[in-house]
Scaffold this active site. Sequence first.
Site, short mmCIF file in Angstrom:
data_model
loop_
_atom_site.label_atom_id
_atom_site.label_comp_id
_atom_site.label_asym_id
_atom_site.label_seq_id
_atom_site.Cartn_x
_atom_site.Cartn_y
_atom_site.Cartn_z
N LEU A 1 -30.86 -10.65 -21.98
CA LEU A 1 -31.90 -11.67 -21.86
C LEU A 1 -32.13 -12.08 -20.40
O LEU A 1 -33.25 -12.02 -19.89
CB LEU A 1 -31.47 -12.89 -22.71
CG LEU A 1 -32.31 -14.16 -22.61
CD1 LEU A 1 -33.73 -13.92 -23.10
CD2 LEU A 1 -31.66 -15.28 -23.43
N LEU B 1 -23.11 -16.47 -13.29
CA LEU B 1 -23.71 -17.37 -14.26
C LEU B 1 -22.66 -18.11 -15.07
O LEU B 1 -21.88 -17.49 -15.80
CB LEU B 1 -24.61 -16.57 -15.21
CG LEU B 1 -25.96 -16.22 -14.58
CD1 LEU B 1 -26.47 -14.91 -15.09
CD2 LEU B 1 -26.97 -17.34 -14.83
N SER C 1 -24.14 -24.45 -19.44
CA SER C 1 -23.97 -25.88 -19.73
C SER C 1 -22.89 -26.11 -20.78
O SER C 1 -22.34 -27.20 -20.88
CB SER C 1 -25.29 -26.50 -20.19
OG SER C 1 -25.70 -25.93 -21.41
N CYS C 2 -22.58 -25.06 -21.58
CA CYS C 2 -21.61 -25.24 -22.67
C CYS C 2 -20.17 -25.20 -22.18
O CYS C 2 -19.25 -25.30 -22.97
CB CYS C 2 -21.83 -24.20 -23.76
SG CYS C 2 -21.41 -22.55 -23.24
N TYR D 1 -14.72 -18.66 -24.42
CA TYR D 1 -15.83 -18.30 -23.54
C TYR D 1 -15.85 -19.23 -22.32
O TYR D 1 -16.00 -18.79 -21.17
CB TYR D 1 -17.14 -18.43 -24.33
CG TYR D 1 -18.40 -18.24 -23.53
CD1 TYR D 1 -18.86 -16.95 -23.23
CD2 TYR D 1 -19.15 -19.32 -23.08
CE1 TYR D 1 -20.02 -16.77 -22.50
CE2 TYR D 1 -20.31 -19.15 -22.37
CZ TYR D 1 -20.75 -17.88 -22.07
OH TYR D 1 -21.90 -17.71 -21.35
N LYS E 1 -15.51 -18.37 -18.31
CA LYS E 1 -16.57 -18.70 -17.34
C LYS E 1 -16.04 -19.63 -16.25
O LYS E 1 -16.40 -19.49 -15.07
CB LYS E 1 -17.76 -19.35 -18.07
CG LYS E 1 -18.60 -18.34 -18.85
CD LYS E 1 -19.42 -17.51 -17.90
CE LYS E 1 -20.26 -16.46 -18.59
NZ LYS E 1 -20.96 -15.58 -17.63
N HIS F 1 -28.29 -17.12 -30.68
CA HIS F 1 -28.41 -18.56 -30.45
C HIS F 1 -29.47 -19.12 -31.40
O HIS F 1 -30.18 -18.38 -32.07
CB HIS F 1 -28.78 -18.84 -28.99
CG HIS F 1 -27.67 -18.53 -28.04
ND1 HIS F 1 -27.60 -17.35 -27.35
CD2 HIS F 1 -26.57 -19.23 -27.69
CE1 HIS F 1 -26.51 -17.35 -26.61
NE2 HIS F 1 -25.86 -18.47 -26.79
N TRP G 1 -28.64 -24.47 -39.73
CA TRP G 1 -27.20 -24.77 -39.68
C TRP G 1 -26.97 -26.18 -39.14
O TRP G 1 -27.67 -26.65 -38.24
CB TRP G 1 -26.46 -23.80 -38.76
CG TRP G 1 -26.47 -22.39 -39.24
CD1 TRP G 1 -26.93 -21.91 -40.43
CD2 TRP G 1 -25.99 -21.24 -38.51
NE1 TRP G 1 -26.75 -20.54 -40.50
CE2 TRP G 1 -26.19 -20.12 -39.34
CE3 TRP G 1 -25.41 -21.06 -37.25
CZ2 TRP G 1 -25.84 -18.83 -38.93
CZ3 TRP G 1 -25.06 -19.79 -36.84
CH2 TRP G 1 -25.27 -18.68 -37.69
O1 GFB Z 1 -27.66 -21.96 -30.10
P1 GFB Z 1 -26.35 -22.27 -30.70
O2 GFB Z 1 -25.72 -21.20 -31.49
O3 GFB Z 1 -25.38 -22.67 -29.54
O4 GFB Z 1 -26.49 -23.55 -31.66
P2 GFB Z 1 -24.64 -23.94 -28.92
C1 GFB Z 1 -27.12 -24.73 -31.26
C2 GFB Z 1 -27.21 -25.69 -32.44
O5 GFB Z 1 -28.17 -25.18 -33.37
C3 GFB Z 1 -25.92 -25.88 -33.22
C4 GFB Z 1 -27.64 -25.20 -34.69
O6 GFB Z 1 -25.80 -27.24 -33.58
C5 GFB Z 1 -26.13 -25.01 -34.45
O7 GFB Z 1 -25.38 -25.43 -35.57
N1 GFB Z 1 -28.29 -24.17 -35.51
C6 GFB Z 1 -29.12 -24.43 -36.56
C7 GFB Z 1 -28.18 -22.84 -35.40
N2 GFB Z 1 -29.50 -23.28 -37.15
C8 GFB Z 1 -28.94 -22.29 -36.45
C9 GFB Z 1 -28.98 -20.86 -36.59
O8 GFB Z 1 -29.61 -20.29 -37.48
N3 GFB Z 1 -28.30 -20.13 -35.65
C10 GFB Z 1 -27.59 -20.72 -34.63
N4 GFB Z 1 -26.95 -19.95 -33.75
N5 GFB Z 1 -27.50 -22.08 -34.51
C11 GFB Z 1 -23.55 -22.02 -27.59
C12 GFB Z 1 -22.16 -21.62 -27.21
O9 GFB Z 1 -23.45 -23.24 -28.18
O10 GFB Z 1 -24.39 -22.18 -26.48
C13 GFB Z 1 -22.15 -20.51 -26.29
O11 GFB Z 1 -21.37 -21.40 -28.35
C14 GFB Z 1 -23.29 -20.46 -25.27
O12 GFB Z 1 -20.91 -20.40 -25.66
C15 GFB Z 1 -24.57 -21.14 -25.67
O13 GFB Z 1 -22.90 -20.78 -24.03
C16 GFB Z 1 -25.48 -21.50 -24.51
O14 GFB Z 1 -25.56 -24.62 -27.97
O15 GFB Z 1 -24.04 -24.85 -29.93
#
Ligand code: GFB
Length: 325
Positions: free
Chosen positions: A14, A105, A108-109, A136, A140, A179, A202
């Site tokens: 990406l 890179l 923020s996480c 992770y 980082k 994500h 989720w």
């Molecule tokens: O984008 P995401 O997986 O990453 O999830 P994080 C963000 C929020 O969206 C969480 C919700 O509260 C998830 O529970 N969510 C809702 C979903 N529906 C969905 C779905 O269908 N898929 C996903 N994936 N999430 C990551 C880190 O955290 O952020 C990594 O784990 C990384 O290390 C990244 O750095 C930037 O923001 O929670």
Amino acid sequence: MKNAKIYIAGHKGLIGSAIKRKFEKDGYTNLIYKTSKELNLTNQQAVDEFFVSEKPEYVYLSAARVGGIHANNTYPAEFIYQNLAIQTNVIHASYRYGVKKLLFLGSSCIYPKFAPQPMKETYLLNGELEPTNEPYAIAKIAGIKMCQAYNRQYGTNFIAVMPANIYGPNDNFDLNSSHVLPALIRKFYEAKIKNKSEVEIWGTGQPKREFLYVDDLADASVFLMNNYDYKDIGAIINIGTGEDLTIKQLAEMVKNIVGFAGRLKFNADRSDGPPRKLLDVSRLRALGWQAKTVLEDGIKKTYEWFAGSCGKVRGMEGEFDERDI
Ligand code: GFB
């Protein structure tokens, strides 16, 4: 500068693909990149040989093992091992073979889970990390500390940036490892086509996230690399929009853009992750850079790209390239 030899690690991911796109658009003529099959960045000898033969002057280290909350939680060993190996090999080789400047890179996480909001650069390592992505984050943070240590001891010029949640074309759309933004685009799109009545989201929908369009991140990265040294920037610098919204608000926005008419169904059995991670972007703004893409426009562009290349996007054919970010 436009004929400087620039290595983009992770050019199919990406962020790497957006940096490559920007350089090509701006007329840079001496870019180098390798696929993960051509060069395995977890192999120290292979990385050394590559640096000896190619002698890059500038390095954008956008290769990493990345993923959403579920992937981080499911593959903690791969997230810590692959990131430590890739970044250790590339940063050390950049020092040994005289790279003029490197961009690393962060994310923020990797700030503490309950950091005060918005998060300033000084909050790194001030508290407990979010458990779902601690491996992770530790990798980082090690990369950032390695850049700082090399700058201090060896006089290198390695800078580290802390982007908000990134989205855009070339993202990974695999529902288990992606994500939230690509997952929502795909879920609403498929639900629309199949005439479904609801889409599962989720978690509770309450966490807040800040989303930055990937072309803006590429622009900020090149801006910093071309104009500032690590001494000007300090240890790390945040890159974001300065605005966030709840996952529920995000889901409503994506639903409307995709044109899905059904309901949202929140599944609170899935992790929410950290409640909020809004970046304080005042330092970057003071340098004269500001994000250009409004979230709704960025989602529209990403959706158009997704719908236009459906079936060929990463995560839809099982051809997920782990070197991404
Ligand atoms: O984008 P995401 O997986 O990453 O999830 P994080 C963000 C929020 O969206 C969480 C919700 O509260 C998830 O529970 N969510 C809702 C979903 N529906 C969905 C779905 O269908 N898929 C996903 N994936 N999430 C990551 C880190 O955290 O952020 C990594 O784990 C990384 O290390 C990244 O750095 C930037 O923001 O929670």
